[in-house]
Write an enzyme that holds these catalytic residues in place. Structure first.
Site, PDB file in Angstrom:
ATOM      1  CE1 TYR A  75      13.285  -0.951  10.804  1.00  0.00           C
ATOM      2  CE2 TYR A  75      15.560  -0.195  11.007  1.00  0.00           C
ATOM      3  CZ  TYR A  75      14.449  -0.460  10.228  1.00  0.00           C
ATOM      4  OH  TYR A  75      14.503  -0.259   8.868  1.00  0.00           O
TER       5      TYR A  75
ATOM      6  CB  ALA B 159      -0.954   0.018   1.199  1.00  0.00           C
TER       7      ALA B 159
ATOM      8  CG  ASP C  39      -0.026  -2.604   3.430  1.00  0.00           C
ATOM      9  OD1 ASP C  39      -0.126  -2.413   4.658  1.00  0.00           O
ATOM     10  OD2 ASP C  39       0.845  -2.060   2.734  1.00  0.00           O
TER      11      ASP C  39
ATOM     12  N   GLY D 112       6.932  -3.749   6.757  1.00  0.00           N
ATOM     13  CA  GLY D 112       7.743  -3.558   7.945  1.00  0.00           C
ATOM     14  C   GLY D 112       7.409  -2.260   8.637  1.00  0.00           C
TER      15      GLY D 112
ATOM     16  N   GLY E 167       5.184   3.155   0.105  1.00  0.00           N
ATOM     17  CA  GLY E 167       6.638   3.050   0.125  1.00  0.00           C
ATOM     18  C   GLY E 167       7.219   2.079  -0.870  1.00  0.00           C
TER      19      GLY E 167
ATOM     20  CE  LYS F  74      13.533  -4.103   8.636  1.00  0.00           C
ATOM     21  NZ  LYS F  74      12.661  -4.568   7.547  1.00  0.00           N
TER      22      LYS F  74
ATOM     23  CG  ASP G  69      -1.376  -7.135  12.319  1.00  0.00           C
ATOM     24  OD1 ASP G  69      -0.167  -7.028  11.984  1.00  0.00           O
ATOM     25  OD2 ASP G  69      -1.793  -6.823  13.454  1.00  0.00           O
TER      26      ASP G  69
END
Length: 275
Positions: A164, A10, A32, A71, A12, A168, A41
Site C-alpha cells: 500500500y 460509489a 466504480d 483505491g 468515500g 502510493k 475493475d
C-alpha cells in the site's frame, strides 16, 4: 459547465467528490465496481480498457478533468491487487484519457495518493522502481512475495501495508515525473496529487476499525488537529485542482492530513538542492 470522470465514485472520497462536482452543475461520469455510471475493475487491464472506452464514448472525446480516486487499503489480503489497483489503475487510465484531456484545451487530472508514502517506514524501493517502469506483473509478484515474508503480527494487522505505502509512493513519484513532460505540460494538461491522512472512509475503517472514530489521540500517527478528516475535506481540494483557474499548478503533491506528515517530518520539506 464541464465534464469530469471520477473513479471510486460509489463511496468515500470519490462519492463526496462526485457529489460536489454535480452540485456545482458539472456532468460527472462515475466509475466504480458498483452503483456507478460505468462498472469496471481498475485492477485489471481489461477493466481499465473498458472504463476508458466508456468514458471516451460518454464525453465525445473531450474531457475537462479526471479525479482518479479509486483505491484499496492495507487491509486487503492480496498485496498484488493493491499494487494493480492503487498504482496501475490510475496511471493506465490517465494515459488512455490524455488525448481527451488535451482536447479540452485545459485538462485537469488529480490522483489520490496517501501520506503513508512518507510516514510508513516500509517502502519497498524495488517495488517502486518496478511500478515506475510499468512492469505490472513483476511488481505484483514482488509485492506478494514481500507480504508473505512480513512478520505474522504485521500480516495480521495490515497484510498489504508495504504494498500500500509503496504503491502510493510510486504514484506520487509518477505524478511528479509525468506532469512536467511535454506530452502533458505543453498540451496544457495539469496533473497533481492529493495525499490524504486519516480520513473517515470505508477504506480507513477497514484498516483501523470503528474505534478510530472515538479518539484521534490514540491513533498510531500524530493527529495535531485532534480530529479525523472527512471525505468532504478531500473533495474540496479535488475541486480546486480541477478548476480552470488552477492553471499554474502541476506536479504538486498536496498533503491533506491534519498535519500528520508535518508533525512526523517537520524538516523534510523544503529540501535544498545540492550543488
Amino acid at each position: 459547465m464541464a465534464t469530469f470522470a471520477v473513479t471510486g465514485s460509489a463511496s468515500g472520497m470519490g462519492a463526496a467528490s462526485a457529489a460536489a462536482l454535480s452540485a456545482a452543475g458539472h456532468t460527472v461520469i462515475g466509475v466504480d465496481l458498483r452503483a456507478a455510471d460505468i462498472l469496471a475493475d481498475l485492477g485489471t487491464a481489461e477493466g481499465r480498457d473498458l472504463a476508458a472506452e466508456e468514458i471516451l464514448a460518454r464525453c465525445g472525446g473531450r474531457l475537462d478533468g479526471v479525479a482518479a480516486i479509486a483505491g484499496v487499503g492495507p487491509d486487503l489480503p492480496d498485496a498484488a491487487a493493491v499494487v494493480s489497483i492503487n498504482h496501475f489503475g490510475p496511471v493506465r487510465l490517465l494515459e488512455r484519457l490524455l488525448p481527451a484531456l488535451a482536447a479540452s484545451g485545459a485538462g485537469r487530472a488529480v490522483v489520490i495518493g496517501s501520506n503513508s508514502a512518507s510516514t510508513v517506514p516500509l517502502i519497498d524501493d524495488g517495488l517502486v522502481e518496478l511500478a515506475l517502469a510499468g512492469e505490472e506483473q513483476a511488481a505484483r509478484e514482488r509485492a506478494r512475495a514481500a507480504a508473505e515474508a512480513m512478520p505474522a503480527e504485521v500480516r495480521a494487522m495490515a497484510p498489504s501495508i508495504s504494498a500500500y505505502a509503496s504503491s502510493k509512493f510510486a504514484l506520487a513519484r509518477w505524478v511528479r515525473r509525468t506532469a512536467v513532460t511535454p506530452e502533458w505540460a505543453r498540451q496544457g494538461v495539469l496533473l497533481n496529487a492529493i495525499a490524504p491522512g486519516a480520513v473517515l472512509t470505508p477504506l480507513m475503517l477497514g484498516s483501523t476499525g470503528d474505534a478510530a472514530d472515538h479518539d484521534p489521540d490514540a491513533f498510531p500517527t500524530p493527529m495535531p488537529l485532534g480530529v479525523f478528516g472527512r471525505p468532504e475535506d478531500i473533495a474540496f481540494w479535488v475541486q480546486q485542482f480541477l478548476r480552470p483557474e488552477a492553471r499554474f499548478t502541476t506536479g504538486a503533491v498536496l498533503y491533506v492530513d491534519g498535519g500528520t506528515d508535518a508533525a512526523m517530518r517537520p524538516d523534510a520539506q523544503p529540501t535544498a538542492m545540492t550543488p
